[in-house]
Write a protein that holds these residues in place. Structure first.
Motif: not given
Length: 440
Positions: A221-250
């Protein structure tokens, strides 16, 4: 909700983009209408025509602070020869029983106050000797000094035609007019209109509740320590924002580790608040494709008609896709690929139309235009695949942004369009007219 499970996938079949989308839209159904308070209905779609029970304005009223008078009494007024009128009272906004204005008389009137009986027009306070730089308060002082119950005099130094500075009853809306049509999305101005005609509640299709979760033990998760082999989770943020932009309660659930049982439990827990579920990652053919493992046989025995099927689509990015329904209510679920660009493009092509369908909208697709391709070199596209490239659209032209890699998030952030290259096209030269999907 969904009415049936999707068509059964054939082994090794390559589905077209249109076939997959048609399957989704044939399965997803608009949500049932409910009655909501006005502010709760913002962003929802009306399911009824709205007829005004009252006129707007509901009565003739003044658009200025000034004096309500008869036209004949001020017809010859001038700076040199002002008309002197007897002030018989005040008319404030909300007054239910205003004074009567007779010949040679005037009534002080405030903005929004009803035009009193006998009055034919309004002269602004600036056109009188009682309001030059002082407002109606000057008349108030004159009233306190007037003898025999009179309220003083006012001098008017400009004439006014009939109904000057008067807002006519029904000038905006007449009682019985249809002011909003079924299918209208309620924004701030529509909410204002509903309140103005006295509607406190309205019948709408509710905004869909969309639950978004991403999968992958490598996600942090963003703001957490990024250890070797790890990546930040961007998809859940992008898709939640996109769902809200489409008119949903996400609702964003976040990342779920690569464990099928954990994923099934998480999805089951979230079904209570979901009209649609969206996952990203774990839909390909790898050893840790947890979504495919967890949901391939969901509901086969206990929930007839439900289940999630995984397909290969003739598109780039976004070849692996999953779609079906789960749970006792046959809640639709769309499983998207894990690469950020693949997930976002898949959302625009498949999830957004599903959300708009749940809302009850007729036009569920992003607008598409034709544009001239501006690029330094020809675009290439794999044969038999419909390619969606990020682009920047302006004034009838579109320019590619970044490369074709499905991991290039920075390029996606600069794009406002998708350039569509058809399945039967392998090269697109600069200057060629192309189809463009407009985003936002």
């Amino acid at each position: 909700m969904s009415s049936a499970a999707p068509r059964t996938a054939e082994p090794d079949r390559l589905w077209s983009v249109d076939e997959h989308l048609d399957d989704i839209l044939a399965t997803v159904r608009p949500l049932e209408p409910i009655e909501l308070n006005l502010l709760d209905a913002q962003g929802c779609v009306l399911v009824e025509d709205i007829t005004a029970p009252v006129s707007l304005p509901p009565f003739d009223n003044s658009s200025m602070d000034g004096y309500a008078v008869r036209v004949a009494d001020v017809a010859g007024a001038s700076e040199r020869y002002p008309a002197s009128l007897e002030v018989v009272g005040d008319v404030a906004a909300g007054a239910a029983d205003p004074v009567h204005v007779g010949p040679g008389q005037a009534a002080r009137i405030m903005t929004g106050a009803p035009l009193p009986p006998g009055a034919e027009t309004v002269v602004p306070v600036e056109w009188t000797d009682g309001g030059l730089g002082q407002g109606p308060a000057a008349g108030m002082r004159a009233r306190s000094l007037a003898p025999d119950g009179a309220t003083g005099q006012v001098g008017v130094h400009r004439p006014a035609p009939a109904r000057a500075h008067v807002r006519a009853q029904g000038g905006d809306v007449r009682a019985g007019d249809r002011v909003l049509e079924a299918g209208t999305v309620l924004g701030p101005s529509q909410i204002s209109l509903l309140a103005a005609v006295g509607r406190g509640t309205v019948r709408v299709r509710p905004r869909p509740r969309v639950v978004v979760l991403s999968t992958g033990s490598e996600l942090v998760q963003p703001d957490e320590e990024l250890r070797p082999g790890r990546i930040y989770d961007s998809n859940s943020f992008a898709l939640t924002a996109a769902a809200r932009d489409a008119g949903a309660i996400a609702y964003r659930v976040g990342a779920v580790a690569d464990d099928a049982e954990t994923l099934r439990d998480t999805i089951e827990d979230q079904l209570v608040r979901a009209d649609l579920m969206v996952t990203s990652g774990g839909v390909s053919v790898g050893a840790y494709d947890v979504v495919k493992e967890a949901l391939s046989h969901a509901g086969d025995e206990d929930e007839p008609g439900s289940g999630v099927e995984f397909r290969r689509l003739a598109m780039q990015p976004g070849k692996p896709q999953g779609f079906g329904s789960i749970g006792p209510d046959h809640t639709p679920l769309l499983a998207l690929p894990g690469n950020p660009v693949s997930a976002y493009v898949s959302f625009e092509l498949f999830v957004r139309p599903a959300i708009r369908t749940l809302m009850g909208l007729e036009d569920v697709h992003r607008p598409r235009v034709r544009a001239e391709l501006t690029a330094e070199k020809a675009l290439t596209s794999p044969k038999g695949r419909r390619q969606f490239l990020r682009g920047r659209y302006a004034d009838g032209t579109v320019t590619p942004v970044g490369g074709a890699g499905s991991h290039l998030v920075a390029a996606l952030a600069r794009a406002n369009a998708l350039i569509v290259v058809p399945e039967d096209v392998e090269d697109v030269a600069p200057g060629t007219e192309v189809e463009v999907v407009l985003l936002g």
